[in-house]
Design a protein around this motif. Structure first.
Motif, PDB file in Angstrom:
ATOM      1  N   GLU A 114      -8.795 -38.533   2.406  1.00 28.18           N
ATOM      2  CA  GLU A 114     -10.116 -38.097   1.968  1.00 28.18           C
ATOM      3  C   GLU A 114     -11.143 -38.537   2.987  1.00 28.18           C
ATOM      4  O   GLU A 114     -11.076 -39.659   3.518  1.00 28.18           O
ATOM      5  CB  GLU A 114     -10.420 -38.709   0.593  1.00 28.18           C
ATOM      6  CG  GLU A 114     -11.641 -38.142  -0.090  1.00 28.18           C
ATOM      7  CD  GLU A 114     -11.818 -38.736  -1.488  1.00 28.18           C
ATOM      8  OE1 GLU A 114     -11.888 -37.971  -2.466  1.00 28.18           O
ATOM      9  OE2 GLU A 114     -11.889 -39.978  -1.577  1.00 28.18           O
ATOM     10  N   THR A 115     -12.090 -37.663   3.301  1.00 27.82           N
ATOM     11  CA  THR A 115     -13.170 -38.002   4.222  1.00 27.82           C
ATOM     12  C   THR A 115     -14.477 -38.104   3.458  1.00 27.82           C
ATOM     13  O   THR A 115     -14.723 -37.327   2.510  1.00 27.82           O
ATOM     14  CB  THR A 115     -13.294 -36.954   5.338  1.00 27.82           C
ATOM     15  OG1 THR A 115     -14.407 -37.295   6.176  1.00 27.82           O
ATOM     16  CG2 THR A 115     -13.533 -35.560   4.770  1.00 27.82           C
ATOM     17  N   ARG A 121     -17.487 -36.174  -0.801  1.00 29.44           N
ATOM     18  CA  ARG A 121     -16.106 -36.523  -0.475  1.00 29.44           C
ATOM     19  C   ARG A 121     -15.300 -35.235  -0.345  1.00 29.44           C
ATOM     20  O   ARG A 121     -15.371 -34.375  -1.219  1.00 29.44           O
ATOM     21  CB  ARG A 121     -15.490 -37.407  -1.577  1.00 29.44           C
ATOM     22  CG  ARG A 121     -16.182 -38.759  -1.715  1.00 29.44           C
ATOM     23  CD  ARG A 121     -15.669 -39.500  -2.940  1.00 29.44           C
ATOM     24  NE  ARG A 121     -16.335 -40.778  -3.102  1.00 29.44           N
ATOM     25  CZ  ARG A 121     -15.849 -41.943  -2.663  1.00 29.44           C
ATOM     26  NH1 ARG A 121     -14.672 -41.955  -2.056  1.00 29.44           N
ATOM     27  NH2 ARG A 121     -16.507 -43.059  -2.836  1.00 29.44           N
ATOM     28  N   TYR A 122     -14.515 -35.124   0.725  1.00 32.81           N
ATOM     29  CA  TYR A 122     -13.735 -33.924   0.973  1.00 32.81           C
ATOM     30  C   TYR A 122     -12.275 -34.313   1.171  1.00 32.81           C
ATOM     31  O   TYR A 122     -11.970 -35.245   1.935  1.00 32.81           O
ATOM     32  CB  TYR A 122     -14.236 -33.189   2.220  1.00 32.81           C
ATOM     33  CG  TYR A 122     -15.685 -32.756   2.130  1.00 32.81           C
ATOM     34  CD1 TYR A 122     -16.029 -31.593   1.458  1.00 32.81           C
ATOM     35  CD2 TYR A 122     -16.689 -33.521   2.705  1.00 32.81           C
ATOM     36  CE1 TYR A 122     -17.347 -31.182   1.381  1.00 32.81           C
ATOM     37  CE2 TYR A 122     -18.015 -33.121   2.628  1.00 32.81           C
ATOM     38  CZ  TYR A 122     -18.337 -31.949   1.953  1.00 32.81           C
ATOM     39  OH  TYR A 122     -19.642 -31.560   1.874  1.00 32.81           O
ATOM     40  N   PRO A 123     -11.347 -33.615   0.498  1.00 34.31           N
ATOM     41  CA  PRO A 123      -9.924 -33.920   0.698  1.00 34.31           C
ATOM     42  C   PRO A 123      -9.432 -33.412   2.055  1.00 34.31           C
ATOM     43  O   PRO A 123      -9.915 -32.393   2.561  1.00 34.31           O
ATOM     44  CB  PRO A 123      -9.238 -33.182  -0.457  1.00 34.31           C
ATOM     45  CG  PRO A 123     -10.159 -32.050  -0.779  1.00 34.31           C
ATOM     46  CD  PRO A 123     -11.552 -32.563  -0.508  1.00 34.31           C
ATOM     47  N   ILE A 124      -8.485 -34.135   2.634  1.00 35.88           N
ATOM     48  CA  ILE A 124      -7.858 -33.722   3.888  1.00 35.88           C
ATOM     49  C   ILE A 124      -6.490 -33.153   3.554  1.00 35.88           C
ATOM     50  O   ILE A 124      -5.615 -33.857   3.048  1.00 35.88           O
ATOM     51  CB  ILE A 124      -7.722 -34.917   4.847  1.00 35.88           C
ATOM     52  CG1 ILE A 124      -9.103 -35.519   5.154  1.00 35.88           C
ATOM     53  CG2 ILE A 124      -7.031 -34.487   6.141  1.00 35.88           C
ATOM     54  CD1 ILE A 124      -9.035 -36.785   5.977  1.00 35.88           C
ATOM     55  N   SER A 125      -6.309 -31.869   3.793  1.00 36.47           N
ATOM     56  CA  SER A 125      -5.060 -31.177   3.479  1.00 36.47           C
ATOM     57  C   SER A 125      -4.339 -30.810   4.773  1.00 36.47           C
ATOM     58  O   SER A 125      -4.959 -30.322   5.728  1.00 36.47           O
ATOM     59  CB  SER A 125      -5.337 -29.914   2.656  1.00 36.47           C
ATOM     60  OG  SER A 125      -4.133 -29.261   2.334  1.00 36.47           O
TER      61      SER A 125
END
Length: 376
Positions: A114-115, A121-125
């Motif tokens: 997560e960033t 907050r944005y998930p890292i996929s």
């Protein structure tokens, strides 16, 4: 406004259902159907369900009062099927879970972190780039690294193909189902549902294993009608018993009960004049009207008996002319208080009848039988 929208908005392949958002949400929560009437076709074969649903859609459009009918299509979805070859996968030291994990994470993507950027907050996929997974042939060539260090492709351990299927699948009572949405205008739901059931029964032949269920707002009306069939006779019986306990005579209690139709007739005529259909709300209004009408009858009978008693004390024996004079005198004495009572009730109910806003549709239909009954 709705008629004008129907005239202007005509999109091929689409059907118009004009439902306000709040009512749409309430219908969905209460009945599971977004439209006033819904037909659910359940079975085991999606092809049979889809075919039957489209037949019901065409039949429903011919029913008077139905403005639109739309059956959900259970075909049109395109799926990539991955059929894992267990024996080949085992030869490379892979099991079903290993291959499925590669398909779900490398193709579908997997969140690895997560960033945080300020308050967001944005998930890292992470997954394979689009250019190496955007066709069936490239999916077959996706690299897989085995536990022993061998590099193979997904097509080596699985058969990939594109198959047709439903874009979305509903289930009802653990059985796949297709829904038909029906919109109704300028006609009561119960009559439309009765005609719809008759038309579907006569024109649509169900295949083995299929079943049809009807859902929507009319379910509440059907349950309420079944309950009113018990409540209304029970109410009239209670009124009759109370009248008998008051006068201790069956004939006088029956006399007052015989006056109830004169009030009920006025309520029915007023509903007809207002263009209201019979509903749960009007049923409640008629029950209240019966109670008020019985009270009027009780007071009138007491005045008449009192007038006859007074005249009997004055003249002794009661003859027919004397009895008629006594009845006329007692009735005249009751005209003014009855007129005042009716005027007060009408003054309280007419604003409700003319009111608008949230809840006015129900309240006006409760008040309408009382207004018509008070006049008659």
């Amino acid at each position: 406004l709705v008629n004008e929208l129907d005239r202007v908005v005509k999109v091929p392949g689409l059907s118009n259902i004009w439902v306000p958002p709040i009512r749409n949400r309430l219908d969905m929560l209460a009945t599971g159907i977004k439209s006033p009437i819904g037909v659910k076709v359940s079975g085991a074969s999606l092809a049979d369900i889809d075919k039957t649903a489209q037949q019901i859609e065409q039949v429903a459009k011919e029913v008077p009062g139905v403005t639109s009918a739309l059956a959900e299509r259970l075909s049109g979805g395109r799926y990539v099927d991955v059929d894992i070859d267990r024996r080949t996968a085992a030869n490379y030291g892979l099991n079903i879970a290993d291959v499925q994990s590669i398909v779900s994470s490398a193709i579908g993507g997997e969140n690895v972190g997560e960033t945080i950027e300020g308050l967001a907050r944005y998930p890292i996929s992470v997954r394979y780039p689009r250019e190496i997974r955007d066709s069936l042939e490239r999916l077959r060539n996706l690299p897989i690294l085995t536990a022993s260090g061998q590099q193979i492709t997904l097509g080596t351990v699985a058969r990939l193909k594109i198959s047709d299927g439903p874009p979305m699948l509903k289930s009802e009572n653990a059985r796949p189902s297709g829904w038909i949405y029906v919109d109704v205008r300028d006609r009561d739901l119960s009559s439309v549902v009765a005609d719809l059931r008759a038309a579907v029964s006569s024109k649509v032949k169900l295949m083995p294993g299929l079943s049809i269920a009807y859902s929507g707002q009319f379910e509440y009306l059907e349950r309420a009608n079944a309950r009113l069939k018990l409540v209304v006779p029970a109410t009239l019986m209670i009124i009759f018993v109370l009248l008998y306990l008051t006068f201790r005579r069956f004939d006088e209690a029956a006399l007052i009960m015989a006056s109830l139709p004169f009030a009920l007739v006025g309520g029915i005529w007023f509903l007809y004049a207002q263009g209201y259909n019979l509903s749960v709300a009007t049923g409640v209004g008629f029950i209240a009207l019966a109670g008020v009408s019985a009270e009027f009858g009780v007071v009138m009978l007491l005045y008449l008996k009192q007038a006859v008693s007074v005249r009997e004390q004055q003249v002794g024996a009661i003859s027919v002319p004397v009895l008629e004079d006594a009845i006329r005198e007692g009735a005249v004495l009751r005209v003014r208080p009855k007129a005042m009572t009716v005027a007060v009730i009408l003054a309280g109910l007419i604003p409700i009848l003319w009111g608008s806003g949230a809840g006015s549709e129900v309240m006006s239909r409760i008040a309408a039988p009382m207004v018509g009954g008070m006049i008659t």
